[in-house]
Design a protein around this motif. Structure first.
Motif, mmCIF file in Angstrom:
data_model
loop_
_atom_site.group_PDB
_atom_site.id
_atom_site.type_symbol
_atom_site.label_atom_id
_atom_site.label_comp_id
_atom_site.label_asym_id
_atom_site.label_seq_id
_atom_site.Cartn_x
_atom_site.Cartn_y
_atom_site.Cartn_z
ATOM 1 N N GLN A 142 12.471 -4.876 15.603
ATOM 2 C CA GLN A 142 13.161 -5.472 14.450
ATOM 3 C C GLN A 142 12.853 -4.689 13.174
ATOM 4 O O GLN A 142 13.751 -4.336 12.409
ATOM 5 C CB GLN A 142 12.721 -6.931 14.293
ATOM 6 N N ARG A 155 24.159 -7.985 6.111
ATOM 7 C CA ARG A 155 24.082 -8.636 7.421
ATOM 8 C C ARG A 155 24.488 -7.644 8.514
ATOM 9 O O ARG A 155 25.390 -6.840 8.313
ATOM 10 C CB ARG A 155 25.009 -9.855 7.461
ATOM 11 N N THR A 181 12.249 -13.955 19.010
ATOM 12 C CA THR A 181 13.251 -14.392 18.032
ATOM 13 C C THR A 181 12.672 -14.255 16.631
ATOM 14 O O THR A 181 11.455 -14.199 16.448
ATOM 15 C CB THR A 181 13.677 -15.854 18.253
ATOM 16 N N SER A 182 13.564 -14.170 15.660
ATOM 17 C CA SER A 182 13.127 -14.031 14.269
ATOM 18 C C SER A 182 14.021 -14.875 13.357
ATOM 19 O O SER A 182 14.523 -14.404 12.346
ATOM 20 C CB SER A 182 13.175 -12.552 13.851
ATOM 21 N N TRP A 183 14.200 -16.137 13.722
ATOM 22 C CA TRP A 183 15.095 -17.018 12.980
ATOM 23 C C TRP A 183 14.549 -17.368 11.592
ATOM 24 O O TRP A 183 13.345 -17.549 11.419
ATOM 25 C CB TRP A 183 15.331 -18.312 13.743
ATOM 26 N N SER A 202 21.426 -10.443 11.642
ATOM 27 C CA SER A 202 20.109 -10.196 11.065
ATOM 28 C C SER A 202 20.268 -9.667 9.655
ATOM 29 O O SER A 202 21.101 -8.791 9.397
ATOM 30 C CB SER A 202 19.339 -9.179 11.920
ATOM 31 N N SER A 206 14.786 -8.994 7.961
ATOM 32 C CA SER A 206 14.389 -9.218 9.364
ATOM 33 C C SER A 206 14.492 -10.667 9.806
ATOM 34 O O SER A 206 13.935 -11.038 10.832
ATOM 35 C CB SER A 206 12.960 -8.704 9.619
ATOM 36 N N GLU A 207 15.214 -11.491 9.084
ATOM 37 C CA GLU A 207 15.431 -12.871 9.510
ATOM 38 C C GLU A 207 16.843 -13.028 10.061
ATOM 39 O O GLU A 207 17.782 -12.414 9.565
ATOM 40 C CB GLU A 207 15.222 -13.833 8.334
ATOM 41 N N TRP A 208 16.957 -13.855 11.097
ATOM 42 C CA TRP A 208 18.250 -14.093 11.719
ATOM 43 C C TRP A 208 18.866 -15.384 11.204
ATOM 44 O O TRP A 208 18.163 -16.355 10.919
ATOM 45 C CB TRP A 208 18.116 -14.205 13.234
#
Length: 227
Positions: A142, A155, A181-183, A202, A206-208
């Protein structure tokens, strides 16, 4: 305006992608160094073995000739093994490098798509390149991808969406329940304000997050495996 920005970013991306040590030409160069290092080692070994053989030799005698022949045979066997390993290394050096315009991390090649589109069109574009939308499996991957996007606060579609059974699914069938995951906090959300949100993107932080798959303001990241 978006079209002009995309063209400019593509040029910037093509210009800068060769400056970092993580890019494919650097890997090819490293593998060449390894190959030549093995060749140099091979020649040194040959010289050392012949010195040993000559130092043990005597002016005449059957036993001396037999011993020399044995050492020569052993040397030939060892040389054959080293040559085989060298050929394997050369094969890896050619096979394990990404194509031009792709960046490499571990065993995958990535391409940043600088054209904004919806999730379906972005995936179709990746598939047309012999790849698919990226499947992110670690924080290191990521971070690498987000450090190479060249865009701020944008995005990027990833290969994660909700299937017809309303379950999150990676495009390569990686087990979502057991995967990295990186929600963003509060995500994933299947709906908000009455709109179904069933595709993931993403941010460069680095957040989804989730959004409608028809949302057409995202860039994308394609991935294909080496080998």
């Amino acid at each position: 305006m978006d079209s002009e920005r995309s063209i400019a970013n593509e040029r910037l991306y093509d210009t800068t992608m060769y400056s970092g040590s993580a890019y494919p030409f650097y890997r090819k160069y490293s593998m060449v160094l390894v190959t030549y290092g093995l060749i140099a080692f091979l020649y040194i070994l040959i010289l050392a073995l012949f010195i040993i053989i000559l130092s043990k030799s005597k002016p005449d005698g059957l036993e001396t000739n037999i011993n020399i022949q044995r050492e020569i045979n052993a040397f030939q066997n060892h040389l054959s093994q080293l040559t085989s390993k060298l050929n394997q290394m050369e094969g890896i050096s050619y096979k394990a490098a990404c194509e031009t315009s792709w960046i490499q991390f571990n065993d995958s090649c990535y391409q940043i798509i600088t054209k904004r589109s919806n999730w379906i069109n972005a995936r179709a574009l990746c598939l047309g390149k012999g790849s698919d939308l990226v499947v992110i499996t670690s924080q290191e991957e990521q971070n690498f991808l987000m450090s190479n996007t060249l865009f701020k606060n944008d995005r990027f579609w990833i290969g994660l969406s909700i299937d017809i059974g309303k379950q999150w699914k990676w495009v390569d069938a990686t087990n979502y329940g057991a995967s990295y995951t990186s929600w963003k906090k509060g995500e994933p959300r299947s709906d908000r304000g009455g709109f179904t949100k069933n595709c993931a993107f993403s941010w460069t932080n680095s957040e989804w997050e989730t959004v409608q798959c028809t949302f057409d303001k995202c860039f994308a990241i394609c991935e294909k495996k080496l080998g």
